[in-house]
Enzyme design. Sequence first.
Site: not given
Length: 337
Positions: A179, A277, A307
């Site tokens: 991320s 995501d 995610h």
Amino acid sequence: MYEFKMPDYKVDMEVNKPDPYPLLSEGMKRVIDYQAEHSKDAFDTNCSWEELREKYIAERKFWNEGGPLPHKVVDTEVEGPIGPVPVRIYYPDEKPGRHVLVFIHGGGFTVGNNDTHDRMMRCLMESGDCVVVGVDYHLAPEAKFPIPLYESAAVVRHFHENAEKYGVSPDKMAIGGDSGGANLALAANLYLRDAFGGNDYVSALLLFYGSFGMFDGDSWRVNGTALDGMTKADMLAYVSYYLEEGMADMENPYFATLNNNLTHGMPAAYLCCGELDPLLGDSKALHRILETHGVHTKLEVMPGVLHAFMHYGRMMDEAVHCLKASGEFYVEVREGE
């Protein structure tokens, strides 16, 4: 004659998105069901960032139990631009000269630490047959862009230049992250290339569902949910913490890394992202650009997955697969060079 005027309206970025739950894989459903029972609202950004950090740390404790055990763990510090940067070193055994993966944790630049990503790093230590160094960079909003970038690059450079001190190899290093950490990993590679005369000692990037600068597109329109704290409002909240007021750096090529020159100084790259995501478009775009420039790159899109799924190896085969595949990718790259 008809009177033409604009109806009353409000902007709702979420109204057209499908209900994600029926689309989830069985493993992802187990995770979401568990979180609904044990950590509801853990990712809700409608609170102070101090509260958000506390909720995030508490939620991650369960997911970090179990997994591979290192031979040795060393907590130390590396000097950075605003003071010492805590790092955690995972050694798989006593064998000297192991290659190094520097791992940069995610959390929207605002939450997370080496504890919240502990199991992930131990799994990469095992699958990558390497020493893993976790970077506990200073978080936003106290430390805004580019401080976490500078700190991440400083750690990579430190272990390259002081490899003998740690009993590791200075070459064929990897940089990884998830991320926001994937954003920092790619940006650190580019910064090392441009600011310090080259990065030829970096052989691989392991980038898990990273944010690379696309804040619109198909994946943003149809993905992103409060289930995992990834609505567009959530994402913009994190960015507003990280960037200076006015967000003038939104297009900075060391933040929006897809704006950077990716034609050179790019090592082999493994990318993975969930099908559901909102950041999927970022990974697809980066993969396509690297392929175009002849960089060895692999993209895995996991069906029915949201995610941050790499945390959930206790319940999700998809997480176990990607942690294994990414480490093996690093092994293949360095042994093939």
